[in-house]
Motif scaffolding. Structure first.
Motif, PDB file in Angstrom:
ATOM      1  N   THR A  75     -16.714  11.297 115.466  1.00 55.20           N
ATOM      2  CA  THR A  75     -17.263  10.431 116.515  1.00 55.20           C
ATOM      3  C   THR A  75     -16.518   9.110 116.583  1.00 55.20           C
ATOM      4  OG1 THR A  75     -19.437  11.423 116.119  1.00 55.20           O
ATOM      5  CG2 THR A  75     -19.381   9.372 117.381  1.00 55.20           C
ATOM      6  N   LEU A  76     -16.294   8.496 115.419  1.00 55.93           N
ATOM      7  CA  LEU A  76     -15.591   7.220 115.329  1.00 55.93           C
ATOM      8  C   LEU A  76     -14.452   7.342 114.321  1.00 55.93           C
ATOM      9  CD1 LEU A  76     -18.703   4.850 115.189  1.00 55.93           C
ATOM     10  CD2 LEU A  76     -17.304   5.392 117.195  1.00 55.93           C
ATOM     11  N   GLU A  77     -13.305   6.786 114.682  1.00 54.47           N
ATOM     12  CA  GLU A  77     -12.143   6.842 113.820  1.00 54.47           C
ATOM     13  C   GLU A  77     -11.820   5.471 113.249  1.00 54.47           C
ATOM     14  OE1 GLU A  77      -8.964   8.505 116.068  1.00 54.47           O
ATOM     15  OE2 GLU A  77      -9.947  10.472 116.319  1.00 54.47           O
ATOM     16  N   VAL A  78     -11.098   5.448 112.138  1.00 51.35           N
ATOM     17  CA  VAL A  78     -10.696   4.189 111.528  1.00 51.35           C
ATOM     18  C   VAL A  78      -9.909   3.358 112.538  1.00 51.35           C
ATOM     19  CG1 VAL A  78      -9.318   3.110 109.710  1.00 51.35           C
ATOM     20  CG2 VAL A  78     -10.632   5.183 109.212  1.00 51.35           C
ATOM     21  N   GLY A  79     -10.289   2.100 112.683  1.00 48.57           N
ATOM     22  CA  GLY A  79      -9.607   1.210 113.617  1.00 48.57           C
ATOM     23  C   GLY A  79     -10.254   1.128 114.987  1.00 48.57           C
ATOM     24  N   ASP A  80     -11.173   2.056 115.301  1.00 44.73           N
ATOM     25  CA  ASP A  80     -11.909   1.951 116.569  1.00 44.73           C
ATOM     26  C   ASP A  80     -12.682   0.633 116.598  1.00 44.73           C
ATOM     27  OD1 ASP A  80     -11.071   4.385 117.482  1.00 44.73           O
ATOM     28  OD2 ASP A  80     -12.965   5.437 117.131  1.00 44.73           O
ATOM     29  N   ARG A  81     -12.776   0.033 117.781  1.00 47.33           N
ATOM     30  CA  ARG A  81     -13.660  -1.116 117.973  1.00 47.33           C
ATOM     31  C   ARG A  81     -14.824  -0.653 118.837  1.00 47.33           C
ATOM     32  NH1 ARG A  81      -8.524  -2.170 115.888  1.00 47.33           N
ATOM     33  NH2 ARG A  81      -8.207  -4.399 115.548  1.00 47.33           N
ATOM     34  N   TRP A 232     -11.938  -0.033 122.122  1.00 51.90           N
ATOM     35  CA  TRP A 232     -10.534  -0.091 121.750  1.00 51.90           C
ATOM     36  C   TRP A 232     -10.277   0.966 120.683  1.00 51.90           C
ATOM     37  CZ3 TRP A 232      -6.554  -2.630 123.900  1.00 51.90           C
ATOM     38  CH2 TRP A 232      -5.355  -2.675 123.185  1.00 51.90           C
ATOM     39  N   PRO A 233      -9.118   1.615 120.679  1.00 50.12           N
ATOM     40  CA  PRO A 233      -7.973   1.456 121.587  1.00 50.12           C
ATOM     41  C   PRO A 233      -8.244   2.025 122.978  1.00 50.12           C
ATOM     42  CG  PRO A 233      -7.580   3.257 120.059  1.00 50.12           C
ATOM     43  CD  PRO A 233      -8.852   2.603 119.612  1.00 50.12           C
TER      44      PRO A 233
END
Length: 261
Positions: A75-81, A232-233
């Motif tokens: 669902t969420l990846e490292v670095g997502d804002r 982001w990204p």
């Protein structure tokens, strides 16, 4: 600048005398810095106003939150804002099963009394306000699996989590993992939440604090907000839609005094 442009157009047909040219040059030298000071002052005021607006927006409405680990993949990846909606639970509603929330883990996931250097904390918080730094070590992002009164059990014969006796089809889980390698059978107290990461084999969540004070439960009043969007990204711009995985889970009957019937 507009006045100076008009003078240039007006004087173009004429050949100025040496004295006039010198006078205009002196005038330009005198007015130039003044105009620059006005422009810089205006830009400074605009910058301050924008900064104050962003700080207020982040404090009370929407806050960027940088994902620091793999615990919520895919669902969420490292670095997502992610953009955390701080108004989601301000008007009487509370977190629901399936919500992705950001919360302060002090007292539940992190022991009380853990402090950060005040200077580094202030710098980090300033950058984190704009989503440019990782959050504090006391802030976490997880998915709500159980709310007050729920009985959450893992796992059934099919390897699924059960909530109030109903197996949950958690299609958001990381394909490389299972619902949980750690068995548990808990009842969530009123005013608390049972939370887990989507990448269960790579997430430290409520299961890891079962034997500690609070039993891994997160107090509802420690919830900062609901993660509603990935900002982001750019290639991952999307809303975090609610899941229907818990649609068949029944509500627990409660007595008027807050107990369970």
């Amino acid at each position: 600048m507009e006045t100076e442009a008009k003078h240039t157009e007006r004087d173009r047909p004429f050949a100025p005398e040496a004295g006039d040219e010198g006078e205009r040059s002196r005038s330009a030298r005198l007015s130039g810095p003044s105009g620059s000071r006005i422009s810089l002052r205006t830009a400074g005021l605009i910058s301050v106003a924008c900064t104050v607006f962003v700080l207020l927006l982040s404090q009370f409405v929407v806050q960027p939150f940088q994902i620091p680990s793999r615990s919520m993949e895919p669902t969420l990846e490292v670095g997502d804002r992610v953009l955390v909606n701080k108004l989601a639970y301000r008007f009487g509603s509370g977190p629901e099963r399936g919500d992705v929330i950001v919360f302060d883990g002090t007292g539940s996931f992190v022991r009380e009394g853990v402090t950060e250097n005040p200077v580094s904390a202030a710098v980090r918080e300033g950058f984190a306000t704009f989503g440019l730094a990782e959050p504090a070590e006391t802030d976490f992002v997880k998915r709500v699996v159980g709310v007050g009164g729920d009985r959450v059990v893992c796992c059934d014969k099919g390897g699924r989590v059960e909530v109030n006796g109903v197996p949950v089809d958690e299609r958001y889980l990381h394909p490389d993992g299972t619902a949980s390698e750690v068995p548990f059978d808990i009842v969530v107290p009123e005013g608390a939440l049972w939370v887990m990461g989507d990448h269960r084999t790579n997430s430290r969540d409520s299961r890891d604090h079962l034997g500690e004070p609070g039993g891994g439960m997160v107090p509802v009043d420690k919830v900062i907000g609901r993660a509603d969007w990935i900002g982001w990204p750019v290639g991952r711009w999307t809303s975090l839609d609610s899941t229907d995985a818990f649609g068949g889970v029944p509500q627990v009957a409660r007595t008027p005094g807050g107990g369970h019937g």
